[in-house]
Design an enzyme around this catalytic site. Structure first.
Site, short mmCIF file in Angstrom:
data_model
loop_
_atom_site.label_atom_id
_atom_site.label_comp_id
_atom_site.label_asym_id
_atom_site.label_seq_id
_atom_site.Cartn_x
_atom_site.Cartn_y
_atom_site.Cartn_z
N ARG A 80 -26.26 -1.21 4.25
CA ARG A 80 -25.92 -2.63 4.05
C ARG A 80 -26.56 -3.52 5.12
NH1 ARG A 80 -21.10 -4.48 1.33
NH2 ARG A 80 -21.76 -3.62 -0.62
N GLU A 133 -21.03 -5.11 7.81
CA GLU A 133 -22.04 -4.33 8.53
C GLU A 133 -23.21 -5.20 8.99
OE1 GLU A 133 -20.56 -3.39 5.73
OE2 GLU A 133 -19.57 -1.50 6.25
N LYS A 158 0.86 -1.18 0.00
CA LYS A 158 0.00 0.00 0.00
C LYS A 158 0.91 1.24 0.00
CE LYS A 158 -4.55 1.04 1.81
NZ LYS A 158 -5.74 0.62 2.52
#
Ligand SMILES: Cc1ncc(C[n+]2csc(CCOP(=O)(O)OP(=O)(O)O)c2C)c(N)n1
Ligand SMILES: CC(=O)[C@@H](O)[C@H](O)COP(=O)(O)O
Ligand SMILES: [Mg+2]
Length: 606
Positions: A380, A352, A267
Site C-alpha cells: 500500500r 500505511e 465486537k
C-alpha cells in the site's frame, strides 16, 4: 438461504445459530472471531433488505463476513474454514458467485462500490451496491478518495458502517473520535427530527436561522462530516437490533442516493469471553470454548518477538530511535516500544502510506525511524517508499514482518512480493536475518545505516536455530559451510531451509548466507563461481524479480556461463491459504522435498 420470508423472531434465532456455528468452527480452526460475531445481525439484515443475487455486497477486509458465507452457499463446507483446500477466511468470487470481490487489505470497499455503481448506471440496471466497512478501516486514505467522488457524483450506494469502536487494537485518530460522539449523536437524531418537522411549518427567513442552529449542533455529531461531503447519514442505530436495522436499510435503499448507515455493534457479540474491546479475540488460533484458552501455545520465540525486544533495547540506549506501525501494534510487536516510549513510537491507524511518508522527515531531522509493516501491507505504501524515502535517500529502516507464506490468511496476505518490489528502487538496501542472533545483527546494521534499508523476517519462528553471528557489513555475505560441488545460497529464512535441506543431501553442499540481496556480495559470488557449478537458491520470496533473479543478473553481467542456477522461490501465481506447512508442501518447498529433488537431479546428471 432464502430469508426474505422469515419473521423477526426467526431471523433472531438464525443469528444465534450462525453465531454458534462460527464459534464452533473458529474454536477448531482459528480465524477472525470477534469481528464476525459482532457483524452477524447487520449481515442478516443486509441479506434481508438487499438482494445478494444482484446487488454487489462488498465487504471491507472481509474478515467479518463469515455470516455472509453461511447465508449463501457455504453452510456445509464452513468447517473447512481457512484450512488447506477449504474455504477462505475472506470473500472470494472464485469460491462463490455471491462474493462480489476479493478483499483482505482494508478500506477498498467504498471505491469498489463507486466502481460498481458506475457500471450499473452505464448498464441501466436496477441494482444497488452495498459497502460494509468497519470503523477501523475508515482511517485509510482510499476511503476519502472514494467519498470525495461519491458525494459529488451521487451514485446510489449504501455504506454500512459497522462501528464497534475497535480496529484490531484501540482505534486511533480524529475520525475514530468523531465516530464515537454517539451520545451527542442520539440526542441529535431526536432533536433533528423535531427541528425538521418544525421547519416544514416556518416561513423562509426563519428557516435560515433554524438551519444555522441545526448545523451548529451537527458540529458535534459523526454525521456532519459525511453530510457536508454530500452523503446522507443515518444513525447511530443499534447494530444488534435486527428489526430496527431492516427498517433503516429499507429507508437507505429507497433514498437512491449515497448514504451511510452508522451502526453500533459490540465486537465479539454472543461469546461473552470475547465481547467488547479485547484485542486478542480479533484473530485467534484454535481455543477451548469453555475457558477461551488457546489450545496450543508455542514456546519458541517468534521473529516478531525478537524484533520487539531488540527494538526496545535499542530504544533504551538511543533516544534517536523512533518507530511506527499502521494499526498492527501487537502483530508487529511495536506495542512494547509504544508502551515504554509513547512519545517516540506511534500507531497511526490503517494508514500505511502516511506511516511511510511521515517517517521521512524524522530521518531528515536526525532520528532513526523503524517503519514496521507487514510485507503484504507495505504494498500500500510503495509509491511513498520510492518518492518520499528513497528519492530523498533517507535513513529509514523498514522492518518487514510476515515475509513469506503466512498460512491461513492466504492469497491476500502472503508476504511474497517485497524483495521484487523493493529491489527495483534506487538507493534501497535489502538484507535479511535467519535466526535470533542474525536478527539482532541485522537490526544493529539498520540502526547505523544512514540510507534506506529493509530487512525481512517470517511470521512465527525462524527455521534455523540460533547460532553465533558476525556483524552485518554492507553487501557482505557469510559462508556458513564449505561443500564439494553444490552451493546452497540462502536469503533470510531461506538460510534455515537450506540448512535443513543440506542435512538430507547425499552430497555435502556449501552454504552461503547471502545476507544482502542488494547490493550483492559480488566478490564472494565471483570467487564461489569458480568452485561451485551448481547453485541452488533458497528464499521465501517470489521468483520473478526475487533473489534468484538478482543472482542471474550478476552471472550475466559477469559473463559467467558455466553455472546452473535453480531457485526455490515462489512461482508466478497467487498462493492459497492453509497451514504454512501444507501450503509449502503443495509447492514442493519442504526441505525433504527439496533434498529429494536435488538428489534426483544429481543422480540423473551422473
Ligand atoms: C491495508 C491494511 N492494513 C492493515 C490491515 C490489518 N487489519 C485487518 S482488520 C484490521 C482492523 C479493522 O478494523 P475495523 O474495520 O473496525 O473492523 P473490525 O475488525 O473492528 O470489525 C486491520 C488493521 C489490513 N487488512 N489492511
Ligand atoms: C484481517 C487481517 O488483515 C489481520 O487480522 C490479519 O489476519 C492478521 O494476521 P496475523 O495473525 O499474521 O497478525
Ligand atoms: Mg471496528
Amino acid at each position: 438461504m432464502n430469508i426474505k420470508e422469515h419473521s423477526i423472531e426467526e431471523l433472531q434465532k438464525l443469528a444465534e445459530e450462525i453465531r454458534e456455528k462460527i464459534l464452533l468452527t473458529v474454536s477448531h480452526n482459528g480465524g477472525h472471531l470477534s469481528s464476525t460475531m459482532g457483524a452477524t445481525d447487520l449481515i442478516i439484515a443486509m441479506h434481508r433488505v438487499f438482494d445478494v443475487t444482484k446487488d454487489p455486497f462488498i465487504f471491507d477486509v472481509s474478515h467479518q463476513a463469515y455470516a455472509h458465507k453461511l447465508l449463501t452457499d457455504r453452510w456445509d463446507s464452513f468447517d473447512t474454514l481457512r484450512t488447506f483446500g477449504g474455504i477462505s477466511g475472506y470473500t472470494k468470487p472464485k469460491e462463490s458467485q455471491y462474493d462480489y470481490y476479493v478483499a483482505g487489505h482494508s478500506s477498498t470497499s467504498i471505491s469498489l462500490a463507486v466502481g460498481a455503481a458506475k457500471a450499473i448506471a452505464l448498464k441501466g440496471e436496477d441494482r444497488i451496491p452495498v459497502a460494509f466497512i468497519g470503523d477501523g478501516s475508515m482511517s485509510a486514505g482510499m476511503v476519502y478518495e472514494a467519498l470525495n467522488e461519491l458525494g459529488d457524483r451521487k451514485y446510489p450506494v449504501v455504506i454500512i458502517l459497522n462501528d464497534n469502536e475497535m480496529s484490531i487494537a484501540k482505534p486511533i485518530g480524529a475520525i475514530s473520535k468523531l465516530l464515537s460522539q454517539t451520545m451527542a449523536g442520539s440526542f441529535y437524531q431526536k432533536f433533528k427530527q423535531k427541528v425538521e418537522k418544525a421547519l416544514d411549518h416556518l416561513p423562509e427567513g426563519a428557516t435560515y436561522m433554524a438551519k444555522r442552529f441545526e448545523e451548529s449542533f451537527k458540529l458535534i455529531t459523526p454525521g456532519i462530516m459525511f453530510e457536508e461531503m454530500g452523503i446522507e447519514y443515518i444513525g447511530p442505530v443499534d447494530g444488534h437490533n435486527i428489526e430496527a436495522l431492516i427498517e433503516t436499510f429499507e429507508v437507505a435503499k429507497k433514498l437512491k442516493k449515497p448514504v451511510i448507515v452508522h451502526a453500533q455493534t459490540t465486537k465479539g457479540k454472543g461469546y461473552e469471553i470475547a465481547e467488547g474491546t479485547k484485542e486478542h479475540w480479533h484473530g485467534v488460533g484454535a481455543f477451548d470454548l469453555e475457558t477461551g484458552k488457546a489450545s496450543k501455545k508455542s514456546s519458541a520465540k517468534s521473529a516478531t518477538q525478537i524484533y520487539s525486544e531488540t527494538l526496545v533495547e535499542m530504544a533504551d540506549n538511543d533516544e534517536k530511535i523512533v518507530g511506527v506501525t499502521a494499526a498492527m501494534p501487537s502483530g508487529t510487536g511495536l506495542s512494547a516500544a509504544m508502551e515504554k516510549y509513547p512519545k517516540r513510537f506511534w500507531d497511526v491507524a490503517i494508514a500505511e502510506q502516511h506511516a511511510v511518508t511521515s517517517m521521512g522527515p524524522l530521518a531528515k531531522e536526525g532520528f532513526k525511524p523503524f517503519c514496521t509493516i507487514y510485507s503484504t501491507f507495505l504494498q500500500r505504501g510503495y509509491d511513498q517508499v520510492i518518492h518520499d524515502i528513497c528519492l530523498m535517500d533517507l535513513g529509514v529502516a523498514f522492518a518487514i514482518d510476515r515475509a513469506g507464506i503466512v498460512g491461513e490468511d492466504g492469497e491476500t496476505h502472503q508476504g511474497t512480493f517485497d524483495v521484487s518490489y523493493l529491489r527495483a528502487i534506487p538507493n534501497m538496501t535489502l538484507l535479511a536475518p535467519y535466526n535470533e542472533s542474525s536478527m539482532k545483527a541485522a537490526m544493529a546494521f539498520a540502526k547505523e545505516y544512514e540510507r534506506p534499508c529493509a530487512f525481512r523476517y517470517p511470521r512465527g519462528t525462524f527455521l534455523a536455530p540460533d547460532s553465533s553471528c558476525e556483524p552485518y557489513e554492507l553487501g557482505k555475505s557469510v559462508m556458513l559451510q564449505e561443500g564439494d560441488e553444490l552451493l546452497f545460497i540462502g536469503y533470510g529464512n531461506g538460510v534455515g531451509r537450506a540448512l535443513l535441506t543440506a542435512e538430507m543431501m547425499e552430497e555435502k553442499a556449501g552454504i552461503l548466507d547471502l545476507r544482502f540481496v542488494k547490493p550483492l556480495d559480488t566478490q564472494m559470488l565471483s570467487a564461489l563461481s569458480s568452485k561451485y557449478k551448481k547453485w541452488y537458491v533458497f528464499s521465501d520470496s517470489a521468483a520473478k524479480g526475487g533473489v534468484g533473479s538478482a543472482l542471474l543478473e550478476f552471472l550475466s553481467q559477469e559473463n559467467i556461463s558455466d553455472i546452473s542456477l535453480t531457485t526455490f522461490e515462489y512461482d508466478d501465481a497467487f498462493i492459497t491459504h492453509g497451514s504454512t506447512k501444507l501450503v509449502e508442501e503443495s509447492l514442493g518447498l519442504l526441505p525433504e522435498q527439496l533434498a529429494a529433488r536435488i538428489n534426483q537431479d544429481l543422480r540423473t546428471d551422473r
